[in-house]
Write an enzyme that holds these catalytic residues in place. Structure first.
Site, mmCIF file in Angstrom:
data_model
loop_
_atom_site.group_PDB
_atom_site.id
_atom_site.type_symbol
_atom_site.label_atom_id
_atom_site.label_comp_id
_atom_site.label_asym_id
_atom_site.label_seq_id
_atom_site.Cartn_x
_atom_site.Cartn_y
_atom_site.Cartn_z
ATOM 1 N N TYR A 51 34.803 28.630 -6.012
ATOM 2 C CA TYR A 51 33.356 28.437 -6.096
ATOM 3 C C TYR A 51 32.579 29.698 -5.702
ATOM 4 O O TYR A 51 31.377 29.793 -5.970
ATOM 5 C CB TYR A 51 32.903 27.293 -5.195
ATOM 6 C CG TYR A 51 33.505 25.944 -5.475
ATOM 7 C CD1 TYR A 51 34.268 25.711 -6.627
ATOM 8 C CD2 TYR A 51 33.322 24.890 -4.582
ATOM 9 C CE1 TYR A 51 34.823 24.457 -6.865
ATOM 10 C CE2 TYR A 51 33.871 23.641 -4.833
ATOM 11 C CZ TYR A 51 34.627 23.432 -5.970
ATOM 12 O OH TYR A 51 35.176 22.189 -6.198
ATOM 13 N N HIS A 109 44.252 23.619 -5.435
ATOM 14 C CA HIS A 109 43.184 23.269 -6.375
ATOM 15 C C HIS A 109 43.712 22.647 -7.676
ATOM 16 O O HIS A 109 43.124 21.704 -8.198
ATOM 17 C CB HIS A 109 42.344 24.509 -6.690
ATOM 18 C CG HIS A 109 40.936 24.191 -7.064
ATOM 19 N ND1 HIS A 109 39.878 25.016 -6.783
ATOM 20 C CD2 HIS A 109 40.388 23.122 -7.693
ATOM 21 C CE1 HIS A 109 38.750 24.485 -7.228
ATOM 22 N NE2 HIS A 109 39.039 23.335 -7.789
#
Length: 274
Positions: A51, A109
């Site tokens: 992010y 992730h």
């Protein structure tokens, strides 16, 4: 606003709803929205190295003046950082960016061919108390079964995309049976729920907003949602979901919106398919 908590398989307490930060804006904007969420009552902040906002998250936590031990901080290992040594290096970079000494929940992730080596590093971080809990994101049953062959410690969490149009019943049931807590990203289907006739009907019936109905649906499925918003009123509204209950009949009606487990409101990055 008092948020209820749940216990993970290692008896660590995790809030039953979190605050998502994907595409939260620049460093300053991220710090503002994180500070806002924490001061409104959120306890769990969810981010990821991908992010590119960990510095802003860390600043927001510091500016909130809330004690670190009262915050459940989640971040994730990105696809380019798999492998034992790379994982340790990536973790150290994340805690430096976040300006913290430990992570409450560290997640893989996306599944990767190096899962076994990566997970060995996760176990090391957990055993050495660098992280309080470890888990994965976007793992299907076959990925978890494969991990079972080499793991000493199984994931405490699996974070996957879940919303009324993709209920993921099979993986949710598998995780529940194996004592893996399911966390939902994309819980309101990136706004698709707003135009759904059933959601509009239930919003009027329960006198709650459509996001509140959908988030409550997750809670009653024993799933932890992590909604995202930059609007103060919406941020506050999203945790005001513990004063009502959706009937079993209406839960079934929402479940009937399921279009299949492969339905997604988000396209995964090209190098995540495994």
């Amino acid at each position: 606003m008092k948020i209820k908590s749940k216990l993970l398989s290692n008896n660590i307490s995790i809030p039953s709803i979190g605050f998502g930060t994907y595409k939260s804006g620049n460093e300053k904007e991220t710090a503002i929205v994180v500070k806002e969420a924490l001061n409104l009552g959120y306890k769990m902040i969810d981010t990821a190295s991908f992010y590119k906002n960990e510095v802003g998250i860390g600043n927001g936590i510091k500016e909130s003046k809330i004690n670190r031990e009262d915050i459940f901080l989640v971040t994730k290992l990105w696809n380019d950082d798999h492998g034992y040594e790379n994982t340790i290096e990536a973790f150290n970079k994340s805690i430096n960016n976040l300006k913290v000494d430990y992570i409450d929940l560290y997640l893989v992730h996306w599944p990767n061919k190096l899962n076994a080596e990566t997970w060995r590093a996760f176990e090391y971080l957990y055993e050495n108390k660098k992280v309080k809990s470890i888990g994965v994101c976007n793992f299907k049953i076959e990925h978890l079964e494969e991990l079972k062959k080499t793991a000493k410690i199984m994931p405490m969490v699996n974070q996957i995309e879940i919303h009324p149009f993709s209920t993921k019943n099979d993986i949710v049931n598998y995780c529940e049976y194996n004592n893996i807590q399911v966390v939902a990203w994309g819980p309101i289907a990136r706004g698709r729920v707003f135009t759904n006739d059933l959601m509009i009907e239930l919003s009027n019936k329960y006198k709650k907003s459509i996001p509140q109905i959908v988030l409550r649906w997750h809670i009653q499925r024993n799933i932890i949602p992590i909604p995202k918003s930059s609007n103060k009123d919406r941020i506050k509204e999203n945790i005001d979901i513990f004063d009502f209950e959706i009937s079993s009949e209406d839960m079934k009606r929402i479940n009937s919106l399921n279009e299949g487990d492969n339905i997604s409101v988000s396209t995964p990055p090209v190098n995540t398919i495994y």
